[in-house]
Design a protein around this motif. Structure first.
Motif, PDB file in Angstrom:
ATOM      1  N   LEU A 131      10.527  -3.844  -1.434  1.00  0.00           N
ATOM      2  CA  LEU A 131      10.565  -5.436  -1.520  1.00  0.00           C
ATOM      3  C   LEU A 131      10.563  -6.182  -0.272  1.00  0.00           C
ATOM      4  N   MET A 132      11.192  -5.554   0.679  1.00  0.00           N
ATOM      5  CA  MET A 132      10.894  -6.477   2.004  1.00  0.00           C
ATOM      6  C   MET A 132       9.530  -6.927   2.441  1.00  0.00           C
ATOM      7  N   PRO A 133       8.658  -5.610   2.617  1.00  0.00           N
ATOM      8  CA  PRO A 133       7.352  -6.102   3.026  1.00  0.00           C
ATOM      9  C   PRO A 133       6.653  -7.044   1.856  1.00  0.00           C
ATOM     10  N   LEU A 134       7.150  -6.638   0.698  1.00  0.00           N
ATOM     11  CA  LEU A 134       6.426  -7.490  -0.655  1.00  0.00           C
ATOM     12  C   LEU A 134       6.946  -9.156  -0.306  1.00  0.00           C
ATOM     13  N   PHE A 135       8.166  -9.241  -0.156  1.00  0.00           N
ATOM     14  CA  PHE A 135       8.686 -10.497   0.305  1.00  0.00           C
ATOM     15  C   PHE A 135       7.962 -11.404   1.480  1.00  0.00           C
TER      16      PHE A 135
END
Ligand code: UDP
Ligand code: MG
Length: 312
Positions: A131-135
């Protein structure tokens, strides 16, 4: 002098090693330094551990917050306490390695006023990994100004940039965004983001989600504009569809080879058209709200790098 600001929430197991490695890294730089540990309402004796470090090292500053306020408020508290000419922000769980700090300082000495530590790789676990890279990618796409990809709070600000960030009074804070927003000469240092050295992350999924929303809504109008765009599309579609229905009706033709049922034309056209009008109205309201939001954030209109005057 160089200040290092570290928020601490229940990290008692890590503190001695953290300070040891940090002191070793900073001693090699050849500059005076202080470390500002911000105890964010820990309940595991982290504050006592920080005070213990302070007894052994006068360069330790402890900020004790009144309760647990969260990562960004804790960093903000540290930023307003730090007295250095340059201030390093980092996490206290070794995900931001102390060994990288001298590289940040080197970039500062080379003339950068803002040094962003960006992740060349990461060793996160669980949902954070996906989720962090996506965010960061979603934020990069949505944001109204360029925000660096894959850069968290880890980095360095010189005094001018620190004072600028301290002037920003908004309460939904996303420091990586504010750091980009204030501008100034910026350099990037790449580093490999490690895994947490010990224990579980102290920020819950919901905290991080809220943080992500803070980031998006403080730096982007695009979500509001979406309804304006959608409304426009629906209204145009309603207009075209409605006109073709009316023409067919008047000429007594059916639609798709079948006669048009009585009442269908007026019903469907008014529904579609009103839906478009409503979405457009919501979008217009949104534009006003966005501007009100900007006004209440009270960010300065500009920041001066320097006024150049010729000596008389
Ligand atoms: N932290 C804090 N207050 C909180 C949660 C975390 O000061 O409410 C500190 C924590 O001690 C650590 C840093 O903020 O030094 C980053 O937190 P963590 O590693 O738990 O979160 P992550 O960003 O890795 O999910
Ligand atoms: Mg962490």
């Amino acid at each position: 002098m160089i200040s290092v600001v570290i928020p601490i929430y229940n990290e008692v197991a890590l503190l001695p090693r953290l300070h040891r490695e940090l002191a070793a890294a900073l001693d090699g730089v050849g500059e005076e330094w202080e470390v500002v540990y911000v105890d964010d309402g820990s309940s595991d004796g982290s504050l006592q551990a920080i005070l213990e470090l302070q007894r052994g090292d006068a360069r330790v500053v402890a900020v004790e917050l009144s309760r647990n306020w969260g990562h960004q408020p804790a960093l903000t508290a540290g930023l307003s306490t730090a007295r250095g000419h340059a201030v390093v922000l980092m996490d206290g769980d070794f995900q931001d390695p102390p060994a990288v700090v001298p590289q940040l300082i080197a970039a500062w000495r080379a003339g950068a006023q803002v040094v962003v530590a960006a992740r060349s790789g990461r060793r996160e676990r669980g949902f954070r990994r996906v989720l962090m890279p996506l965010f960061y990618r979603v934020l990069h796409f949505l944001s109204d100004m360029p925000l660096p990809l894959d850069a968290g709070i880890f980095g360095l600000l010189d005094r001018q940039a620190v004072d600028a960030v301290n002037r920003l009074g908004e309460s939904n804070r996303f420091l990586p965004g504010l750091r980009a927003w204030v501008g100034f000469r910026t350099a990037t240092v790449l580093y490999e983001r490690g895994g947490r050295a010990e224990g579980e992350p102290k920020q819950s999924f919901w905290r991080l989600l809220r943080y992500a929303l803070d980031a998006i809504f403080s730096f982007s109008y695009k979500p509001i504009r979406l309804s304006l765009l959608l409304g426009g599309l629906v209204a145009v579609f309603a207009l075209l569809y409605g006109m073709s229905l009316i023409v067919c009706r008047l000429l007594g033709l059916g639609m798709f080879g079948r006669p048009v049922v009585d009442g269908y034309t007026s019903t469907i056209v008014s529904i579609l058209f009103l839906a478009g009008v409503q979405l457009i109205s919501v979008g217009i309201l949104g534009e006003y709200i966005g501007r009100i939001y900007d006004e209440v954030k009270r960010r300065p209109l500009f920041l001066v790098q320097k006024v150049h005057r010729r000596a008389p």
